[in-house]
Design an enzyme around this catalytic site. Sequence first.
Site, short mmCIF file in Angstrom:
data_model
loop_
_atom_site.label_atom_id
_atom_site.label_comp_id
_atom_site.label_asym_id
_atom_site.label_seq_id
_atom_site.Cartn_x
_atom_site.Cartn_y
_atom_site.Cartn_z
N LYS A 150 0.82 -1.21 0.00
CA LYS A 150 0.00 0.00 0.00
C LYS A 150 0.87 1.28 0.00
O LYS A 150 2.08 1.22 0.27
CB LYS A 150 -0.93 -0.03 1.22
CG LYS A 150 -1.98 -1.17 1.17
CD LYS A 150 -2.92 -1.05 2.37
CE LYS A 150 -4.00 -2.11 2.35
NZ LYS A 150 -4.92 -1.94 3.52
N TYR A 159 -12.68 -2.16 -3.65
CA TYR A 159 -13.14 -2.35 -2.27
C TYR A 159 -14.67 -2.32 -2.14
O TYR A 159 -15.18 -2.02 -1.05
CB TYR A 159 -12.52 -1.28 -1.36
CG TYR A 159 -11.14 -1.61 -0.82
CD1 TYR A 159 -10.89 -2.82 -0.15
CD2 TYR A 159 -10.10 -0.69 -0.91
CE1 TYR A 159 -9.63 -3.10 0.38
CE2 TYR A 159 -8.84 -0.96 -0.37
CZ TYR A 159 -8.62 -2.18 0.27
OH TYR A 159 -7.38 -2.45 0.82
N PHE A 212 -15.69 3.64 6.99
CA PHE A 212 -14.35 4.03 6.55
C PHE A 212 -14.14 3.90 5.04
O PHE A 212 -13.04 4.12 4.54
CB PHE A 212 -13.29 3.20 7.30
CG PHE A 212 -13.42 1.70 7.17
CD1 PHE A 212 -12.94 1.02 6.07
CD2 PHE A 212 -14.06 0.97 8.18
CE1 PHE A 212 -13.05 -0.36 5.96
CE2 PHE A 212 -14.19 -0.42 8.07
CZ PHE A 212 -13.69 -1.08 6.95
N THR A 258 -5.55 -6.95 10.84
CA THR A 258 -5.82 -5.68 10.14
C THR A 258 -5.24 -4.49 10.92
O THR A 258 -4.66 -3.58 10.34
CB THR A 258 -7.35 -5.50 9.98
OG1 THR A 258 -7.88 -6.67 9.35
CG2 THR A 258 -7.67 -4.28 9.15
N ASN A 298 -1.92 0.23 6.98
CA ASN A 298 -1.40 -1.05 7.49
C ASN A 298 -0.53 -1.79 6.47
O ASN A 298 -0.35 -3.00 6.55
CB ASN A 298 -2.53 -1.92 8.03
CG ASN A 298 -3.59 -2.21 6.99
OD1 ASN A 298 -3.42 -1.89 5.81
ND2 ASN A 298 -4.68 -2.82 7.41
N HIS A 310 -2.11 -5.44 1.61
CA HIS A 310 -3.42 -6.07 1.42
C HIS A 310 -3.18 -7.51 1.00
O HIS A 310 -2.21 -7.81 0.30
CB HIS A 310 -4.19 -5.35 0.29
CG HIS A 310 -5.37 -6.16 -0.21
ND1 HIS A 310 -6.61 -6.09 0.38
CD2 HIS A 310 -5.47 -7.08 -1.20
CE1 HIS A 310 -7.43 -6.93 -0.25
NE2 HIS A 310 -6.77 -7.54 -1.21
N GLU A 326 -9.63 -10.60 -7.56
CA GLU A 326 -8.69 -9.50 -7.37
C GLU A 326 -7.51 -9.59 -8.34
O GLU A 326 -7.03 -8.56 -8.83
CB GLU A 326 -8.20 -9.48 -5.91
CG GLU A 326 -9.30 -9.10 -4.94
CD GLU A 326 -8.86 -9.08 -3.47
OE1 GLU A 326 -9.69 -8.76 -2.62
OE2 GLU A 326 -7.68 -9.39 -3.18
P1 IDP Z 1 -8.03 -6.70 5.76
O1 IDP Z 1 -7.21 -5.75 4.93
O2 IDP Z 1 -7.26 -7.22 6.93
O3 IDP Z 1 -8.65 -7.80 4.93
P2 IDP Z 1 -10.66 -5.49 5.84
O4 IDP Z 1 -11.64 -5.65 6.96
O5 IDP Z 1 -10.94 -6.23 4.57
O6 IDP Z 1 -9.21 -5.85 6.40
O7 IDP Z 1 -10.55 -3.93 5.54
C1 IDP Z 1 -9.92 -3.46 4.38
C2 IDP Z 1 -9.02 -2.31 4.75
O8 IDP Z 1 -9.82 -1.25 5.24
C3 IDP Z 1 -8.03 -2.60 5.89
O9 IDP Z 1 -6.84 -3.20 5.46
C4 IDP Z 1 -7.79 -1.24 6.46
O10 IDP Z 1 -6.81 -0.52 5.69
C5 IDP Z 1 -9.13 -0.56 6.28
N1 IDP Z 1 -9.92 -0.64 7.52
C6 IDP Z 1 -10.52 -1.73 8.03
N2 IDP Z 1 -11.16 -1.45 9.18
C7 IDP Z 1 -10.96 -0.13 9.38
C8 IDP Z 1 -11.39 0.77 10.42
O11 IDP Z 1 -12.08 0.42 11.38
N3 IDP Z 1 -10.98 2.07 10.27
C9 IDP Z 1 -10.22 2.51 9.22
N4 IDP Z 1 -9.81 1.69 8.25
C10 IDP Z 1 -10.16 0.39 8.32
MG MG Z 2 -10.08 -7.71 3.44
#
Ligand code: IDP
Ligand code: MG
Length: 134
Positions: A10, A50, A58, A92, A113, A116, A127
């Site tokens: 990212k 997404y 978010f 996450t 983070n 992905h 994807e």
């Molecule tokens: P993942 O990347 O671990 O699969 P997902 O739940 O699919 O997590 O969420 C996609 C992306 O959205 C996350 O990697 C993170 O960057 C962002 N995200 C997820 N939850 C939150 C949140 O509560 N606040 C802000 N960003 C979030």
């Molecule tokens: Mg995800």
Amino acid sequence: MVEQTLSIIKPDAIERNLESKIKTFFEQKNFKIAKSKKVQITKEEAAEFYIIHQTKPFYEDLCNYLSSGPIVVMVLEGEGAVSKNRQIMGATDPLKAEPGTLRKMYGISIDKNSVHGSDSLENAKKEINFFFSK
Ligand code: IDP
Ligand code: MG
């Protein structure tokens, strides 16, 4: 079973020049990086990628973020690649990620983070197709 999964480095990690460190980490974990390219996507493309998160609070920030700078998209190949990648990425939220995982090592916050990874074989196919069909 040998699988393919989609990984993204990212913008926060590209910005900090972590591309080669993260690629080396995948190779040390016995993934083959079958395809790799650096791209910058539009907000509209991020919104499509997404789409499963469209009802989340978010969502808007997430789409702005993923389109905010260059990213590296990769097809990782290996035994059980989908779940193995999820394991080595970590939770996450970097604060909750296990020691030795990519997000623990490099993640800044839940939104920044660093990586992905596809969450299922079905989504991995979608994807990979999203980034590598054109
Ligand atoms: P993942 O990347 O671990 O699969 P997902 O739940 O699919 O997590 O969420 C996609 C992306 O959205 C996350 O990697 C993170 O960057 C962002 N995200 C997820 N939850 C939150 C949140 O509560 N606040 C802000 N960003 C979030
Ligand atoms: Mg995800």
